[in-house]
Design an enzyme around this catalytic site. Structure first.
Site, short mmCIF file in Angstrom:
data_model
loop_
_atom_site.label_atom_id
_atom_site.label_comp_id
_atom_site.label_asym_id
_atom_site.label_seq_id
_atom_site.Cartn_x
_atom_site.Cartn_y
_atom_site.Cartn_z
N THR A 1 0.83 -1.21 0.00
CA THR A 1 0.00 0.00 0.00
C THR A 1 0.86 1.26 0.00
OG1 THR A 1 -1.79 -1.12 1.14
CG2 THR A 1 -1.73 1.25 1.37
N SER B 1 1.71 -7.54 -0.54
CA SER B 1 2.53 -8.40 0.32
C SER B 1 2.11 -9.86 0.27
CB SER B 1 2.50 -7.90 1.77
OG SER B 1 1.22 -8.05 2.33
N THR C 1 1.56 -4.33 4.27
CA THR C 1 1.44 -4.62 5.70
C THR C 1 0.82 -5.99 6.00
OG1 THR C 1 -0.71 -3.52 5.84
CG2 THR C 1 1.25 -2.18 6.32
N1 ASP Z 1 -2.87 -5.31 0.64
C1 ASP Z 1 -1.75 -4.54 1.05
C2 ASP Z 1 -0.51 -5.40 1.07
O1 ASP Z 1 -0.26 -6.05 2.04
C3 ASP Z 1 -2.00 -3.95 2.37
C4 ASP Z 1 -0.95 -3.01 2.84
O2 ASP Z 1 0.13 -2.88 2.30
O3 ASP Z 1 -1.25 -2.35 3.83
O4 ASP Z 1 0.20 -5.39 0.12
#
Ligand code: ASP
Length: 375
Positions: free
Chosen positions: A57, A104, A141
């Site tokens: 993100t 991620s 995340t």
């Molecule tokens: N869907 C995103 C990921 O983990 C969420 C984030 O980065 O907060 O790539």
């Protein structure tokens, strides 16, 4: 996945489109952050921090500036994320490379291995003939804590690795990526961050990679270290630590991944126990080639009776079993009880990583149990 070296960032590339008020607010915060860091370190040469980007993100592309707007995770290149960070030039000399650009959940164990090898190389040899003082890894995340723990176990250096992400994509109201990135770079460049293995920095808190876990689907204060709390915090006044994590990591880790290939990574799965679970899932993982299973048991690590019977049978045929708890905190024993290795207070997803890493270096039950006590 091959790292493309981008070298020092140009002074100006192009600016992200953000709401004017949000940008002004961030600019003031970030400039302040830079000014404080300068006051503290004015006689010192600036640390060289290498940013290694993997997506998430923090590098997302939003459909609109509205809070909660849809976005694509892992879309923007790292140069764009760094160019609009006021005051950064007073915190550190920053260079960057794009390792990957993925959400991620697209980061695989193979990525972990190649990333760990790359970070070991950067910290040992520097980049472009210059030593590196610390590394920031940008990451989504959702699964950040998994990559961070793998790096904690396998990047064998006293220098800090700081993993950072964001809950709100660039260009949306109150995006947290810019301030998180500034704070992560501050942390990676700070002398007191040394000898702490891999750290997780979000929302101005510094967490140990072993203990940090995402606890909320949307909140910016989502990362917590459950029973133990953060190691410290990082704010406009600097980087502050209040405790030291005891478990082995970083330079104190025995796990050397030099020369390892993805084929060396054993398949380990995580199985959730619940009343009525009959063991079909356990048999399925074993048939799919798992050499180890981490069981997220109820309470102190118990399983349904039927599942317990299937697991005993599978353990007798050579499957490694690690017992954890689905409660999310507290320790789980099991040492010396034969069938199971107890994971102490490691969360199931972390215990899986430790078992994978451990099985790359030993097949001895006593050694595996020692490793779960020490890491
Ligand atoms: N869907 C995103 C990921 O983990 C969420 C984030 O980065 O907060 O790539």
């Amino acid at each position: 996945m091959n790292p493309s070296l981008l070298g020092p960032l140009p002074g100006f590339c192009w600016r992200l489109t953000v709401a004017a008020i949000a940008l002004a607010g961030l600019a003031v915060l970030a400039a302040d952050a830079g000014a404080q860091a300068q006051e503290q370190e004015s006689d010192e040469p600036l640390p060289h921090v290498r940013v290694v980007a993997t997506g998430g993100t923090i590098a997302g592309r939003a459909q609109s500036a509205e809070a909660g707007a849809g976005y694509e995770s892992g879309a923007l290149p790292i140069e764009e994320l760094l160019v609009d960070l006021p005051g950064l030039d007073r915190i550190a000399e920053v260079t960057a490379e794009q390792f990957a650009n993925l959400p991620s959940t697209g980061v695989s164990p193979t990525h972990w291995l190649v990333l760990a090898q790359r970070l070991n190389e950067i910290l040992r040899d520097g980049v472009d003939g210059r030593q590196v003082d610390g590394i920031v890894v940008t990451h989504g995340t959702d699964a950040l804590e998994e990559t961070a723990y793998f790096l904690d176990l396998t990047v064998r250096s006293d220098k800090p690795v700081v993993v950072v992400g964001a809950m709100r994509p660039p260009g949306t109201v109150s995006a947290d990526g810019p301030i998180n990135l500034i704070r992560a770079i501050q942390t990676a460049g700070a002398q007191p961050s040394r000898q702490r293995g891999t750290l997780v920095v979000l929302n101005e808190e510094i967490h140990d990679a072993r203990d940090a876990t995402k606890t909320n689907t949307h909140s910016v204060e989502t990362f917590r270290s459950r029973s133990w709390g953060p190691l410290g915090n990082v704010d406009r006044g600097g980087v502050h630590y209040y405790r030291r994590a005891e478990k082995r990591d970083g330079a104190r880790s025995e796990f050397d991944v030099t020369g390892k290939t993805p084929e060396d990574l054993p398949r380990v799965d995580v199985l959730y126990s619940y009343n009525g679970a009959d063991g079909a899932g356990a048999r399925g993982f074993a048939e799919a080639g798992a050499v180890g299973l981490v069981v997220a048991g109820s309470g102190g690590g118990g399983t349904s009776r039927e599942l317990g019977e299937v697991l005993r049978e599978l353990a007798e045929s050579g499957l490694w079993l690690v017992r954890t708890s689905r409660t999310g905190s507290g320790s789980v024993g099991g040492w010396g009880r034969g069938t199971y290795v107890g994971a102490d207070d490691l969360l199931p997803q972390k215990a899986r990583i430790l078992l994978m890493v451990a099985l790359m270096s030993t097949q001895e039950a006593d050694e595996i149990q020692r490793i779960f006590r020490e890491y």
